[in-house]
Design a protein around this motif. Sequence first.
Motif, PDB file in Angstrom:
ATOM      1  N   LEU A  44       0.797  -1.252  -0.074  1.00 51.27           N
ATOM      2  CA  LEU A  44       0.021  -0.057  -0.184  1.00 51.27           C
ATOM      3  C   LEU A  44       0.839   1.308   0.072  1.00 51.27           C
ATOM      4  O   LEU A  44       0.570   2.312  -0.636  1.00 51.27           O
ATOM      5  N   GLU A  45       2.010   1.310   0.653  1.00 55.60           N
ATOM      6  CA  GLU A  45       2.947   2.457   0.788  1.00 55.60           C
ATOM      7  C   GLU A  45       3.562   2.708  -0.539  1.00 55.60           C
ATOM      8  O   GLU A  45       3.684   3.863  -0.817  1.00 55.60           O
ATOM      9  N   PHE A  46       3.706   1.559  -1.424  1.00 62.13           N
ATOM     10  CA  PHE A  46       4.165   1.872  -2.736  1.00 62.13           C
ATOM     11  C   PHE A  46       3.142   2.875  -3.540  1.00 62.13           C
ATOM     12  O   PHE A  46       3.630   3.330  -4.622  1.00 62.13           O
ATOM     13  N   GLU A  47       1.752   2.647  -3.388  1.00 61.37           N
ATOM     14  CA  GLU A  47       1.027   3.261  -4.226  1.00 61.37           C
ATOM     15  C   GLU A  47       1.284   5.002  -3.964  1.00 61.37           C
ATOM     16  O   GLU A  47       0.879   5.774  -4.766  1.00 61.37           O
ATOM     17  N   ASN A  48       1.690   5.412  -3.056  1.00 58.61           N
ATOM     18  CA  ASN A  48       1.972   6.552  -2.596  1.00 58.61           C
ATOM     19  C   ASN A  48       3.146   7.434  -3.180  1.00 58.61           C
ATOM     20  O   ASN A  48       3.083   8.716  -3.193  1.00 58.61           O
ATOM     21  N   PHE A  49       3.911   6.625  -3.823  1.00 59.55           N
ATOM     22  CA  PHE A  49       5.295   7.268  -4.132  1.00 59.55           C
ATOM     23  C   PHE A  49       5.234   8.050  -5.710  1.00 59.55           C
ATOM     24  O   PHE A  49       4.462   7.253  -6.417  1.00 59.55           O
ATOM     25  N   ARG A  50       6.157   8.707  -5.852  1.00 63.15           N
ATOM     26  CA  ARG A  50       6.427   9.392  -7.219  1.00 63.15           C
ATOM     27  C   ARG A  50       7.359   9.029  -7.817  1.00 63.15           C
ATOM     28  O   ARG A  50       8.717   8.878  -7.168  1.00 63.15           O
ATOM     29  N   PHE A  51       7.487   8.905  -9.016  1.00 60.19           N
ATOM     30  CA  PHE A  51       8.504   8.221  -9.903  1.00 60.19           C
ATOM     31  C   PHE A  51       8.323   9.083 -11.485  1.00 60.19           C
ATOM     32  O   PHE A  51       7.431   9.143 -11.907  1.00 60.19           O
ATOM     33  N   PRO A  52       9.546   9.442 -11.934  1.00 56.99           N
ATOM     34  CA  PRO A  52       9.675   9.959 -13.069  1.00 56.99           C
ATOM     35  C   PRO A  52       9.375   8.809 -14.186  1.00 56.99           C
ATOM     36  O   PRO A  52      10.219   8.240 -14.404  1.00 56.99           O
ATOM     37  N   LEU A  53       8.082   9.077 -14.777  1.00 61.07           N
ATOM     38  CA  LEU A  53       7.568   8.242 -15.611  1.00 61.07           C
ATOM     39  C   LEU A  53       7.393   6.644 -15.293  1.00 61.07           C
ATOM     40  O   LEU A  53       6.520   6.142 -15.789  1.00 61.07           O
ATOM     41  N   ASN A  54       8.355   6.154 -14.577  1.00 61.32           N
ATOM     42  CA  ASN A  54       8.138   4.721 -14.270  1.00 61.32           C
ATOM     43  C   ASN A  54       7.703   4.293 -12.714  1.00 61.32           C
ATOM     44  O   ASN A  54       8.252   3.812 -12.154  1.00 61.32           O
ATOM     45  N   SER A  55       6.604   4.973 -12.505  1.00 62.08           N
ATOM     46  CA  SER A  55       5.835   4.782 -11.226  1.00 62.08           C
ATOM     47  C   SER A  55       5.800   3.292 -11.053  1.00 62.08           C
ATOM     48  O   SER A  55       5.162   2.693 -11.881  1.00 62.08           O
ATOM     49  N   GLY A  56       5.789   2.968  -9.822  1.00 64.28           N
ATOM     50  CA  GLY A  56       5.671   1.484  -9.442  1.00 64.28           C
ATOM     51  C   GLY A  56       5.393   0.903  -8.056  1.00 64.28           C
ATOM     52  O   GLY A  56       4.568   0.814  -7.802  1.00 64.28           O
ATOM     53  N   PHE A  57       6.365   0.702  -7.216  1.00 63.96           N
ATOM     54  CA  PHE A  57       6.268  -0.252  -6.043  1.00 63.96           C
ATOM     55  C   PHE A  57       5.232  -0.189  -5.260  1.00 63.96           C
ATOM     56  O   PHE A  57       4.495  -0.627  -4.894  1.00 63.96           O
ATOM     57  N   ASN A  58       5.587   0.949  -4.445  1.00 66.38           N
ATOM     58  CA  ASN A  58       4.521   1.208  -3.315  1.00 66.38           C
ATOM     59  C   ASN A  58       3.314   2.158  -3.996  1.00 66.38           C
ATOM     60  O   ASN A  58       3.687   3.299  -4.236  1.00 66.38           O
ATOM     61  N   VAL A  59       2.253   1.640  -4.120  1.00 70.08           N
ATOM     62  CA  VAL A  59       1.092   2.413  -4.587  1.00 70.08           C
ATOM     63  C   VAL A  59       0.950   3.867  -4.278  1.00 70.08           C
ATOM     64  O   VAL A  59       0.775   4.578  -4.953  1.00 70.08           O
ATOM     65  N   LYS A  60       1.117   3.982  -2.750  1.00 69.83           N
ATOM     66  CA  LYS A  60       0.755   5.359  -2.229  1.00 69.83           C
ATOM     67  C   LYS A  60       1.777   6.244  -2.912  1.00 69.83           C
ATOM     68  O   LYS A  60       1.642   7.385  -3.352  1.00 69.83           O
ATOM     69  N   LEU A  62       3.766   5.918  -5.290  1.00 74.10           N
ATOM     70  CA  LEU A  62       3.834   5.987  -6.784  1.00 74.10           C
ATOM     71  C   LEU A  62       3.128   7.159  -7.251  1.00 74.10           C
ATOM     72  O   LEU A  62       3.433   7.846  -8.446  1.00 74.10           O
ATOM     73  N   LEU A  63       1.892   7.236  -6.554  1.00 74.59           N
ATOM     74  CA  LEU A  63       0.807   8.124  -7.148  1.00 74.59           C
ATOM     75  C   LEU A  63       1.221   9.696  -6.401  1.00 74.59           C
ATOM     76  O   LEU A  63       1.046  10.389  -7.469  1.00 74.59           O
ATOM     77  N   GLU A  64       1.516   9.616  -5.300  1.00 74.17           N
ATOM     78  CA  GLU A  64       1.662  11.053  -4.752  1.00 74.17           C
ATOM     79  C   GLU A  64       3.158  11.856  -5.184  1.00 74.17           C
ATOM     80  O   GLU A  64       3.182  13.022  -5.099  1.00 74.17           O
ATOM     81  N   LYS A  65       4.069  11.049  -5.441  1.00 70.47           N
ATOM     82  CA  LYS A  65       5.323  11.538  -5.781  1.00 70.47           C
ATOM     83  C   LYS A  65       5.345  11.719  -7.397  1.00 70.47           C
ATOM     84  O   LYS A  65       6.543  12.200  -7.715  1.00 70.47           O
ATOM     85  N   ASN A  66       4.337  11.515  -8.145  1.00 73.07           N
ATOM     86  CA  ASN A  66       4.446  11.648  -9.426  1.00 73.07           C
ATOM     87  C   ASN A  66       3.279  12.177 -10.351  1.00 73.07           C
ATOM     88  O   ASN A  66       1.988  11.624  -9.686  1.00 73.07           O
ATOM     89  N   ASP A  67       3.558  13.106 -10.977  1.00 70.57           N
ATOM     90  CA  ASP A  67       2.402  13.807 -11.793  1.00 70.57           C
ATOM     91  C   ASP A  67       1.894  12.971 -12.879  1.00 70.57           C
ATOM     92  O   ASP A  67       0.707  13.037 -13.293  1.00 70.57           O
ATOM     93  N   GLU A  68       2.481  11.933 -13.199  1.00 68.57           N
ATOM     94  CA  GLU A  68       2.205  11.226 -14.422  1.00 68.57           C
ATOM     95  C   GLU A  68       2.450   9.659 -14.125  1.00 68.57           C
ATOM     96  O   GLU A  68       2.643   9.382 -12.899  1.00 68.57           O
ATOM     97  N   GLY A  69       1.717   8.940 -15.074  1.00 64.76           N
ATOM     98  CA  GLY A  69       1.932   7.295 -14.793  1.00 64.76           C
ATOM     99  C   GLY A  69       0.599   6.714 -14.273  1.00 64.76           C
ATOM    100  O   GLY A  69      -0.187   7.531 -13.585  1.00 64.76           O
ATOM    101  N   HIS A  70       0.495   5.554 -14.662  1.00 60.51           N
ATOM    102  CA  HIS A  70      -0.792   4.929 -14.193  1.00 60.51           C
ATOM    103  C   HIS A  70      -0.483   3.779 -13.237  1.00 60.51           C
ATOM    104  O   HIS A  70       0.532   3.103 -13.516  1.00 60.51           O
ATOM    105  N   VAL A  71      -1.136   3.680 -12.341  1.00 59.27           N
ATOM    106  CA  VAL A  71      -1.207   2.421 -11.186  1.00 59.27           C
ATOM    107  C   VAL A  71      -1.968   1.392 -11.289  1.00 59.27           C
ATOM    108  O   VAL A  71      -3.461   1.890 -11.072  1.00 59.27           O
ATOM    109  N   ILE A  72      -1.629   0.235 -11.518  1.00 60.26           N
ATOM    110  CA  ILE A  72      -2.680  -0.959 -11.318  1.00 60.26           C
ATOM    111  C   ILE A  72      -2.589  -1.507 -10.041  1.00 60.26           C
ATOM    112  O   ILE A  72      -1.166  -2.323  -9.957  1.00 60.26           O
TER     113      ILE A  72
END
Length: 238
Positions: A44-60, A62-72
Amino acid sequence: MRLTVFAPTRLKRSLERAFFCSTAADKWEGMVSMVQGTSRGIGLEFENFRFPLNSGFNVKQLLEKNDEGHVIATCRNPNQATGLLKLKNKFLERLSILPLDVTKENTIEHMLPLLKAGGGFGTEKKHAIIASLSARVGSIGDNGLGGWHSYRASKTALNQLTKTICVEFGRKKDPIVCILLHPGTVDTDLSRPFQRNVPPGKLFTKEFSVQNMLSIIDNVKSSDNGKFFAWDGQEIPW
């Protein structure tokens, strides 16, 4: 928990065939990440992280730290994953939540075509990345204490399976890189009964562990296929 990073162009066509409509996929920008096991803890924590173009591991993250990219985000019971559902309300267009149960083959058999989408045109990545959470106790070469028989054996099995599929992907020249990650001892429900024996400074927050693992994932190269990394980037012996 497993993180998979896809690139967008060829992925869109695969998604249309698998489970998404074309209008949804056409809205996506940047890399697409799939995180397995996201209802709580590190996933769940991975969902929130931000990544330049390759968002991924912790959903949290991935979403909060990046303005682009889609998470499944996938888990066994999405309707009971309250943390994920809160994120869905916040990231309506960038987060998709799907059921996935590793004991039910029909919930995962659409995943291989997505992996084979590879890097895609116009992206920085030439390959998809599969990052699986293992543990240092799964290393045979690092085992100097014994004990934890079942847990060690299960992680060693994961390591062997990952090594095997990375060899097979390489032989078929599929654009897929597989790595294993040791997150350290993280303050989660799973580790709580064992935290009393953790040395000072060695019990990590979910945020700290995920941030370090995402940094490793962001720098993965084709030559890293089949490697086993600790949270600090050091390679762990098999």
